[in-house]
Design a protein around this motif. Structure first.
Motif, short mmCIF file in Angstrom:
data_model
loop_
_atom_site.label_atom_id
_atom_site.label_comp_id
_atom_site.label_asym_id
_atom_site.label_seq_id
_atom_site.Cartn_x
_atom_site.Cartn_y
_atom_site.Cartn_z
N ASN A 49 2.34 18.61 -9.19
CA ASN A 49 1.83 19.63 -8.25
C ASN A 49 0.36 19.35 -7.94
O ASN A 49 -0.25 18.46 -8.53
N ASP A 50 -0.21 20.13 -7.03
CA ASP A 50 -1.58 19.87 -6.55
C ASP A 50 -2.58 19.83 -7.70
O ASP A 50 -3.47 18.97 -7.75
N GLU A 51 -2.42 20.80 -8.63
CA GLU A 51 -3.36 20.89 -9.76
C GLU A 51 -3.26 19.64 -10.64
O GLU A 51 -4.28 19.06 -11.03
N GLU A 52 -2.03 19.22 -10.92
CA GLU A 52 -1.82 18.03 -11.77
C GLU A 52 -2.35 16.77 -11.08
O GLU A 52 -2.94 15.91 -11.72
N GLN A 53 -2.16 16.70 -9.78
CA GLN A 53 -2.68 15.54 -9.04
C GLN A 53 -4.20 15.51 -9.10
O GLN A 53 -4.79 14.45 -9.31
N ALA A 54 -4.81 16.68 -8.93
CA ALA A 54 -6.27 16.74 -8.97
C ALA A 54 -6.78 16.32 -10.36
O ALA A 54 -7.74 15.55 -10.48
N LEU A 55 -6.08 16.79 -11.40
CA LEU A 55 -6.46 16.42 -12.78
C LEU A 55 -6.35 14.90 -13.00
O LEU A 55 -7.14 14.30 -13.73
N ALA A 56 -5.36 14.30 -12.36
CA ALA A 56 -5.14 12.86 -12.51
C ALA A 56 -6.03 12.05 -11.56
O ALA A 56 -5.95 10.83 -11.53
N GLY A 57 -6.86 12.75 -10.78
CA GLY A 57 -7.76 12.05 -9.86
C GLY A 57 -7.06 11.53 -8.61
O GLY A 57 -7.53 10.59 -7.98
N MET A 62 0.84 -1.20 0.00
CA MET A 62 0.00 0.00 0.00
C MET A 62 0.87 1.25 0.00
O MET A 62 1.92 1.28 0.65
N SER A 63 0.42 2.27 -0.73
CA SER A 63 1.12 3.55 -0.67
C SER A 63 0.13 4.68 -0.89
O SER A 63 -0.91 4.50 -1.53
N CYS A 64 0.48 5.84 -0.32
CA CYS A 64 -0.35 7.03 -0.51
C CYS A 64 0.25 7.74 -1.73
O CYS A 64 1.30 8.37 -1.64
N SER A 65 -0.40 7.61 -2.88
CA SER A 65 0.19 8.03 -4.16
C SER A 65 0.62 9.49 -4.18
O SER A 65 1.70 9.82 -4.67
N GLY A 66 -0.23 10.38 -3.63
CA GLY A 66 0.05 11.82 -3.71
C GLY A 66 1.34 12.22 -3.03
O GLY A 66 2.02 13.16 -3.46
N SER A 67 1.70 11.50 -1.96
CA SER A 67 2.93 11.87 -1.26
C SER A 67 4.05 10.87 -1.52
O SER A 67 5.08 10.89 -0.88
N SER A 68 3.84 9.95 -2.48
CA SER A 68 4.93 9.01 -2.81
C SER A 68 5.14 8.94 -4.33
O SER A 68 5.80 9.80 -4.90
#
Ligand SMILES: Cc1ncc(COP(=O)(O)O)c(C=O)c1O
Length: 235
Positions: A189-197, A177-183
């Protein structure tokens, strides 16, 4: 080849489940370190494509692979050849358990993202492309909304109930298991992460197959109910 552009597909997440070459891909690449190896002991990769492409990559003077070192250690190649015969069986079990967990997690009220679930936007598409009898892949995501909740859940799952391990890899016989946004996706960046769901609390899970399903599911339920009992969850 689509409109003169070569299509390269990274099929690391879904060997056996998808056959990109049959679906028109020109080149298929795999990290063999994941499902194909099935252990956490081999670092290897494969580029599968037409002979002229592969030969040009291995060109003595200009080939990228030649310059970077394409030759697999013969012992590693032999070990891998011993694991390929049971890749199909392993993939079936990864996928079966992922489907069972995704269904049960959803029933617990969790926000689950898994293409095997009928409410997934690409469920029908994957169904139409996938090889029958393998299922919908061995990876699923749970959206815990905040990084703190995601980390707390993973911590309970690893350290209290031994459901799996926190690791950024995938395709192992244990659940990872991993927390994708912080790994794995922290370079976005935040915007790109949000776009990628990718929400800050997204937990990516590569579902393993050790232990019985009943035993593993009870480990998950115990960890989740512990999380629900904590102050963090009540607030
Ligand atoms: C989809 C995908 N492709 C390729 C790789 C690269 O794998 P390796 O580190 O074995 O080269 C990874 C690693 O996580 C991956 O997830």
């Amino acid at each position: 080849m689509i409109r003169g552009v070569k299509v390269v597909v990274d099929n690391t997440f879904a060997p056996m489940v998808l056959s990109p070459a049959r679906l028109g891909a020109d080149v298929v690449v795999h990290s063999i370190s994941k499902f194909i190896s099935g252990g956490a002991d081999i670092i290897a990769g494969a580029v599968c494509g037409p002979a002229n492409l592969v030969n040009s990559m291995m060109d003595l003077q200009h080939g990228a692979l030649m310059l970077l070192g394409p030759t697999m250690n013969a012992k590693v190649a032999f070990e891998l050849s011993e694991r390929i015969p049971h890749l199909a069986l392993r993939m079936k079990e990864h996928c079966h358990r992922a489907m069972v967990y995704a269904t049960k997690m959803k029933k617990l009220g969790l926000k689950v993202i898994y293409p095997g679930l009928e409410d997934h936007p690409q469920h029908e598409l994957l169904k139409s492309m996938a090889n029958k009898e393998y299922g919908f892949g061995g990876l699923l995501c749970i959206d815990m909304e905040t990084e703190e909740k995601a980390n707390r859940l993973m911590n309970h799952l690893q350290n209290c109930t031994q459901f799996g391990f926190m690791a950024v890899s995938l395709g192992y016989y244990e659940t990872l298991m991993s927390c994708s946004g912080s790994s794995t996706s922290s370079e976005l960046n935040d915007e790109e992460q949000a776009l990628a769901g990718i929400s800050p609390g997204l937990v990516r899970m590569s579902v393993g197959f050790v232990g019985t399903l009943a035993q593993k599911w009870s480990q998950f339920e115990k960890a989740f109910s512990r999380l629900q009992d904590s102050e963090l969850y009540k607030n």
